[in-house]
Scaffold this motif. Structure first.
Motif, PDB file in Angstrom:
ATOM      1  N   TYR A 384      42.569  46.215  43.959  1.00 43.17           N
ATOM      2  CA  TYR A 384      43.934  45.703  43.894  1.00 43.17           C
ATOM      3  C   TYR A 384      43.988  44.258  44.374  1.00 43.17           C
ATOM      4  O   TYR A 384      43.267  43.854  45.290  1.00 43.17           O
ATOM      5  CB  TYR A 384      44.863  46.566  44.758  1.00 43.17           C
ATOM      6  N   ASP A 385      44.875  43.475  43.709  1.00 44.64           N
ATOM      7  CA  ASP A 385      45.086  42.101  44.151  1.00 44.64           C
ATOM      8  C   ASP A 385      46.211  42.076  45.189  1.00 44.64           C
ATOM      9  O   ASP A 385      46.726  43.124  45.598  1.00 44.64           O
ATOM     10  CB  ASP A 385      45.381  41.178  42.960  1.00 44.64           C
ATOM     11  N   SER A 386      46.606  40.877  45.623  1.00 44.60           N
ATOM     12  CA  SER A 386      47.583  40.758  46.710  1.00 44.60           C
ATOM     13  C   SER A 386      48.981  41.219  46.303  1.00 44.60           C
ATOM     14  O   SER A 386      49.824  41.458  47.167  1.00 44.60           O
ATOM     15  CB  SER A 386      47.645  39.306  47.197  1.00 44.60           C
ATOM     16  N   LEU A 387      49.250  41.353  44.995  1.00 47.62           N
ATOM     17  CA  LEU A 387      50.549  41.842  44.524  1.00 47.62           C
ATOM     18  C   LEU A 387      50.538  43.342  44.257  1.00 47.62           C
ATOM     19  O   LEU A 387      51.543  43.899  43.832  1.00 47.62           O
ATOM     20  CB  LEU A 387      50.958  41.095  43.252  1.00 47.62           C
ATOM     21  N   PRO A 390      46.600  46.754  39.817  1.00 48.42           N
ATOM     22  CA  PRO A 390      45.259  47.350  39.747  1.00 48.42           C
ATOM     23  C   PRO A 390      44.357  46.579  38.794  1.00 48.42           C
ATOM     24  O   PRO A 390      44.815  46.030  37.783  1.00 48.42           O
ATOM     25  CB  PRO A 390      45.542  48.763  39.223  1.00 48.42           C
ATOM     26  N   HIS A 391      43.079  46.541  39.108  1.00 47.58           N
ATOM     27  CA  HIS A 391      42.059  45.920  38.272  1.00 47.58           C
ATOM     28  C   HIS A 391      40.826  46.815  38.277  1.00 47.58           C
ATOM     29  O   HIS A 391      40.585  47.550  39.242  1.00 47.58           O
ATOM     30  CB  HIS A 391      41.698  44.521  38.772  1.00 47.58           C
ATOM     31  N   THR A 392      40.039  46.730  37.225  1.00 46.84           N
ATOM     32  CA  THR A 392      38.853  47.570  37.097  1.00 46.84           C
ATOM     33  C   THR A 392      37.600  46.762  37.412  1.00 46.84           C
ATOM     34  O   THR A 392      37.313  45.765  36.745  1.00 46.84           O
ATOM     35  CB  THR A 392      38.740  48.160  35.685  1.00 46.84           C
ATOM     36  N   MET A 393      36.902  47.186  38.441  1.00 50.55           N
ATOM     37  CA  MET A 393      35.620  46.572  38.785  1.00 50.55           C
ATOM     38  C   MET A 393      34.497  47.481  38.296  1.00 50.55           C
ATOM     39  O   MET A 393      34.504  48.686  38.563  1.00 50.55           O
ATOM     40  CB  MET A 393      35.492  46.371  40.293  1.00 50.55           C
ATOM     41  N   THR A 394      33.545  46.889  37.571  1.00 47.04           N
ATOM     42  CA  THR A 394      32.421  47.646  37.041  1.00 47.04           C
ATOM     43  C   THR A 394      31.129  47.150  37.664  1.00 47.04           C
ATOM     44  O   THR A 394      30.882  45.944  37.724  1.00 47.04           O
ATOM     45  CB  THR A 394      32.344  47.535  35.515  1.00 47.04           C
ATOM     46  N   GLN A 395      30.325  48.092  38.138  1.00 49.34           N
ATOM     47  CA  GLN A 395      29.001  47.790  38.679  1.00 49.34           C
ATOM     48  C   GLN A 395      27.955  48.248  37.660  1.00 49.34           C
ATOM     49  O   GLN A 395      27.967  49.408  37.234  1.00 49.34           O
ATOM     50  CB  GLN A 395      28.770  48.514  40.003  1.00 49.34           C
ATOM     51  N   TYR A 396      27.080  47.339  37.275  1.00 51.10           N
ATOM     52  CA  TYR A 396      25.977  47.645  36.372  1.00 51.10           C
ATOM     53  C   TYR A 396      24.677  47.584  37.174  1.00 51.10           C
ATOM     54  O   TYR A 396      24.455  46.646  37.941  1.00 51.10           O
ATOM     55  CB  TYR A 396      25.906  46.642  35.228  1.00 51.10           C
ATOM     56  N   GLN A 414      31.350  42.872  37.245  1.00 53.80           N
ATOM     57  CA  GLN A 414      32.409  42.305  36.413  1.00 53.80           C
ATOM     58  C   GLN A 414      33.731  42.936  36.820  1.00 53.80           C
ATOM     59  O   GLN A 414      33.777  44.111  37.213  1.00 53.80           O
ATOM     60  CB  GLN A 414      32.148  42.550  34.932  1.00 53.80           C
ATOM     61  N   ILE A 415      34.805  42.156  36.729  1.00 55.65           N
ATOM     62  CA  ILE A 415      36.150  42.667  37.012  1.00 55.65           C
ATOM     63  C   ILE A 415      37.005  42.423  35.773  1.00 55.65           C
ATOM     64  O   ILE A 415      37.099  41.280  35.294  1.00 55.65           O
ATOM     65  CB  ILE A 415      36.765  41.977  38.238  1.00 55.65           C
ATOM     66  N   ASP A 416      37.582  43.487  35.261  1.00 58.55           N
ATOM     67  CA  ASP A 416      38.360  43.435  34.015  1.00 58.55           C
ATOM     68  C   ASP A 416      37.535  42.814  32.893  1.00 58.55           C
ATOM     69  O   ASP A 416      38.050  42.078  32.041  1.00 58.55           O
ATOM     70  CB  ASP A 416      39.657  42.643  34.219  1.00 58.55           C
ATOM     71  N   LYS A 464      44.011  38.332  36.879  1.00 57.17           N
ATOM     72  CA  LYS A 464      44.732  37.926  35.671  1.00 57.17           C
ATOM     73  C   LYS A 464      45.583  39.083  35.163  1.00 57.17           C
ATOM     74  O   LYS A 464      45.351  40.244  35.486  1.00 57.17           O
ATOM     75  CB  LYS A 464      43.746  37.473  34.592  1.00 57.17           C
ATOM     76  N   ASP A 465      46.590  38.701  34.331  1.00 53.83           N
ATOM     77  CA  ASP A 465      47.435  39.713  33.723  1.00 53.83           C
ATOM     78  C   ASP A 465      46.803  40.175  32.418  1.00 53.83           C
ATOM     79  O   ASP A 465      45.689  39.778  32.062  1.00 53.83           O
ATOM     80  CB  ASP A 465      48.855  39.187  33.516  1.00 53.83           C
TER      81      ASP A 465
END
Length: 639
Positions: A384-387, A390-396, A414-416, A464-465
Motif C-alpha cells: 500500500y502507498d501513503s493514500l 493497493p499495489h501488486t509487488m511481484t518477486q521473481y 517489480q511493482i504493478d 501510479k494510478d
C-alpha cells in the motif's frame, strides 16, 4: 424480660426475612452477590453478676455478610458484555467517585466512552495509535472513526527455493579457431596445447598437432564437459571443369558424367554431379549449387580429396602435363564454444589454435518477467502507498550457477509490472531491481546482496494510478538523496524494506511459507472483540484489527469489607483495604469472558428454604410474647 427476648427474636427474624427476600428479589440481577444475616445471643452482665446463673436477653443481628462466590456465566449478543471468571471487580468512575462492580453490561456512549447502564465510565488502559497499551489507567474510550490508511514500510517474505531447480540462463563463450597448418605463413604453429579451467579449479589439457584432421580435433574437444566444437570442410569446384562426359573422384568414389544426349551442356553436367554426390554413400558430404559453382561441404571436418580422372581412372592431365584437378582440402574447426563454468588458454596465444584471446559472449534465456521460461519461481503480494491504494509487488526468483561453493539465486522485484531499481538510468527511469540471495550449505540464507541481515531497500518506486500516472501519494527517496535503512518513523516516502532472512533453499518444492507487510487501506469500524485479558480489539472493514484499550480490574484484601451502594456497585471502606489494580489474568485477578455476563450467585432453592425457616422463627418468637402476656394477665387477675 420475656417480652424483650421475644421482641428481639421478632426483630432478628424480620431482618432474616428481609435479607432472604432481597436475595430472592435479585435472583436474576446480573452481578448480584447474595447476603446472609449473622446473629448473636445477648447476655446482661456486670461486675458482680454470676455467669453461671445468667439468663440470656435475646438475640441481635451481628452482620449482613455478602457472599462473593462466583456466579454462573451466560452468553449474550453484546460484544462489550464482560464477565469476570475469578477474583476482581470492574472499576467504574461516577463523576470522579470510584465504584466497583461485577456487573459487566457495557456499551458505548455518544462520546465513545465505555459505560454501564448508569453512564458510569469503565476504567482501563488506553492504547496508542499503534495499538500499544499505555499502562496508565483512565476512562476507556473507543475511537469509532475510520481507520486511517498505512503505507507499507516493511515486507517480510519467507519462502523455500527448490535447490533441485536448474539454471535457466545459458551463457556461450565463443572463440574463433585457427588451423594448425605449418604451410600457412599467417599461422605457422604446428602444435598447440589448450588448458581448460573449471569453476571448481579442475583443469584439463589437450595437445593438438598439424597432422590431425579438423574432425579429430573437434572430437577431442567435445569429450570435455562444458566444451563444444564443430568442424567443416568446404571446397568450390570450378564450373568450367564440370562438363558432359567427364569423370571426378571424390574421397575415392568415382562419378562419371554422361555425355550427350543424356547431358547436353555444362549446366546439366553440374546438376547431374550434384545429384550423384548427394545420392552416394558419402553421407558426410553435401553438394550444393552456389551461384553456378558446385560447393562440397563435409559436415564432420574430414579432409577432402578431389580430382578429375580419365576413363581409365588416372589423373586427367592438361596439354602441359599438369593435373586438371587434384586437390586435398583440409577441414577447419568452426568455433570453440564454452559454457559459463569453463575458461581456456592457449600455449601459443593467438598464434596457436585460438584466433582470439577473448571470447564472444552471448546470453540466451535471460530473465524476462513476461516469459515464464526465464525464471524458476514467482509470487505476488499486495502493498500500500501513503493514500492506502493497493499495489501488486511481484518477486521473481532465478537460480544462478554455483560459484565459489555458494548457492546463489537472483531475486527481481517489480511493482504493478514496472521496474523499481535504484540507481536509475541517466534518463531517470528505474533500472531493473535485482538482488542476489546467497545460501549456506545447510540451506539457510547467508546474505542478500551482501547484507547478512537479509534486508533490501526498495527506494525507487513511484506509486501510479491505473492510467500509469503518479497518483499523488508520497514518492521515492533514492539512496543518492538519503534513502536508507531503517525506514524513518514517521515515513516520508514510498521506500520500504524487504526482509528475506527466513528464506531457505531446501531440496523440496517451492513454497511461500509466510508473507507479511504492515500496510493497509482505510477501513470502517465493523465490530469489537474482547480477549481473555480484557483487551478490546476493533475490527475494521479492511480486515485489520487494532488494540483500543484494556479493561482494568481491582481486588481487595478483604472484599467482605466493601460497602454496597446500589446498582450492584460497591465502594471501598476502611475494612476492605485499598484496591489493588491490574490487568485481567495477572496476579490473582480473574480472566474476562467476552459477550457474557455473570449471573446472580443466589441459590433460589436454598433461599426458599431459608424463607420457611425465617417464617417459623418469627412465629415462634411471637408465641413467646403471647405466652409471656398470658402469664402476666394471670398475675394481674390474682387481685
Amino acid at each position: 424480660m420475656a417480652f424483650n427476648i421475644g421482641l428481639s427474636g421478632l426483630r432478628a427474624s424480620q431482618v432474616d426475612l428481609d435479607v432472604t427476600g432481597n436475595n430472592i428479589a435479585n435472583a436474576s440481577t446480573v452481578g448480584f452477590k447474595g447476603s446472609k444475616a449473622q446473629f448473636g445471643d445477648l447476655y446482661s452482665s456486670g461486675f458482680l453478676s454470676s455467669g453461671k446463673m445468667s439468663v440470656g436477653s435475646g438475640v441481635k443481628v451481628q452482620d449482613i455478610k455478602q457472599s462473593f462466590a462466583q456466579g454462573s456465566i451466560s452468553g449474550t449478543q453484546n460484544g462489550l458484555d464482560m464477565a469476570i471468571d475469578g477474583d476482581g471487580f470492574f472499576v467504574l468512575s461516577n463523576n470522579g467517585q470510584v465504584q466497583y462492580s461485577r456487573a459487566g453490561q457495557f456499551s458505548i456512549d455518544k462520546d465513545g466512552f465505555v459505560v454501564n447502564s448508569q453512564s458510569m465510565k469503565v476504567q482501563g488502559y488506553q492504547a496508542d495509535g499503534d495499538g500499544n497499551l499505555s499502562g496508565v489507567r483512565g476512562d476507556l474510550q473507543i475511537d469509532t472513526d475510520n481507520l486511517a490508511p498505512r503505507r507499507t514500510t516493511r515486507f517480510d517474505s519467507e519462502v523455500n527455493l527448490d535447490s533441485r531447480e536448474s539454471v535457466l540462463e545459458v551463457i556461450r563463450q565463443s572463440y574463433e579457431v585457427n588451423a594448425l597448418d605449418p604451410s600457412d605463413a599467417t599461422n605457422p604453429a604446428e602444435e598447440d596445447t589448450l588448458t581448460f579451467t573449471y569453476d571448481d579449479n579442475r583443469t584439463s589439457e589437450l595437445t593438438f598437432n598439424g597432422d590431425q584432421q579438423a574432425r579429430e580435433i573437434a572430437e577431442q574437444l567435445n569429450e570435455l564437459p562444458g566444451v563444444t566444437a564443430s568442424a567443416r570442410t568446404t571446397y568450390d569446384i570450378d564450373p568450367a571443369l564440370i562438363q558432359p562426359d567427364t569423370n571426378f573422384r571424390i574421397q575415392g568414389t568415382d562419378f562419371s558424367i554422361p555425355g550427350a544426349p543424356d547431358v547436353a551442356d555444362a549446366g546439366e553436367a553440374l546438376s547431374w554431379l550434384q545429384d550423384a554426390i548427394n545420392a552416394s554413400p558419402l553421407n558426410t558430404i553435401n553438394a550444393t549449387n552456389q551461384g553456378g559453382q558446385l560447393r562440397l561441404i563435409d559436415s564432420r571436418g574430414n579432409d577432402l580429396d578431389i580430382s578429375r580422372v580419365d576413363d581409365d581412372g588416372n589423373l586427367e592431365l592438361d596439354g602441359s602435363g599438369a593435373a586438371i584437378l587434384d586437390e586435398s582440402v583440409r577441414g577447419q574447426v568452426n568455433e570453440l564454444v564454452l559454457d559459463r563454468t569453463v575458461t581456456v588458454s592457449s600455449a601459443n596465444g593467438t598464434d596457436g589454435l585460438l584466433a582470439t584471446a577473448d571470447p564472444s559472449v552471448t546470453r540466451t534465456n535471460t530473465f524476462n518477467p513476461e516469459d515464464q521460461r526465464t525464471y524458476n519461481h514467482a509470487t505476488s503480494s499486495t502493498i500500500y502507498d501513503s493514500l492506502g491504494n493497493p499495489h501488486t509487488m511481484t518477486q521473481y526468483f532465478v537460480k544462478e550457477p554455483v560459484t565459489g561453493g555458494e548457492s546463489v539465486w537472483a531475486m527481481y522485484i517489480q511493482i504493478d509490472g514496472e521496474d523499481v531499481g535504484d540507481p536509475p538510468f541517466t534518463t531517470g527511469e528505474p533500472t531493473r531491481a535485482r538482488y542476489e540471495l546467497e545460501f549456506n550449505s545447510d540451506g539457510s540464507i547467508a546474505s542478500v546482496d551482501g547484507d547478512p541481515d537479509g534486508q533490501v531497500l526498495i527506494s525507487n518506486w513511484t506509486p501510479k494510478d491505473q492510467s500509469g500516472q503518479p497518483n499523488g501519494s508520497d514518492g521515492p527517496l533514492p539512496i543518492a538523496n538519503g534513502g536508507q535503512l531503517p525506514i524513518a518513523d514517521p515515513p516520508v516516502s514510498s521506500n520500504f524494506a524487504i526482509n528475506m532472512n527466513e528464506t531457505t533453499q531446501y531440496g523440496s518444492s517451492f513454497g511461500v511459507v509466510d508473507q507479511r507487510q504492515n500496510g493497509y487501506t482505510t477501513g470502517r469500524l465493523s465490530g469489537l472483540d474482547v480477549s481473555g485479558e480484557g483487551v478490546i480489539f476493533a475490527r475494521y472493514s479492511n480486515g485489520q484489527s487494532q488494540n483500543l484499550g484494556q479493561v482494568s480490574l481491582a481486588t481487595f484484601a478483604n472484599a467482605d469489607g466493601l460497602s454496597p451502594v446500589g446498582d450492584t456497585n460497591w465502594v471501598e471502606t476502611f475494612e476492605s483495604g485499598q484496591p489493588i489494580f491490574g490487568a485481567p489474568s495477572t496476579g490473582t485477578l480473574g480472566s474476562i469472558s467476552a459477550s457474557s455476563v455473570e449471573e446472580s450467585n443466589v441459590d433460589l432453592s436454598q433461599e426458599l428454604v431459608n424463607l420457611i425457616i425465617a417464617q417459623r422463627n418469627y412465629q415462634a418468637n411471637a408465641k413467646t410474647i403471647e405466652t409471656s402476656d398470658a402469664v402476666t394477665q394471670t398475675i394481674i387477675n390474682l387481685r
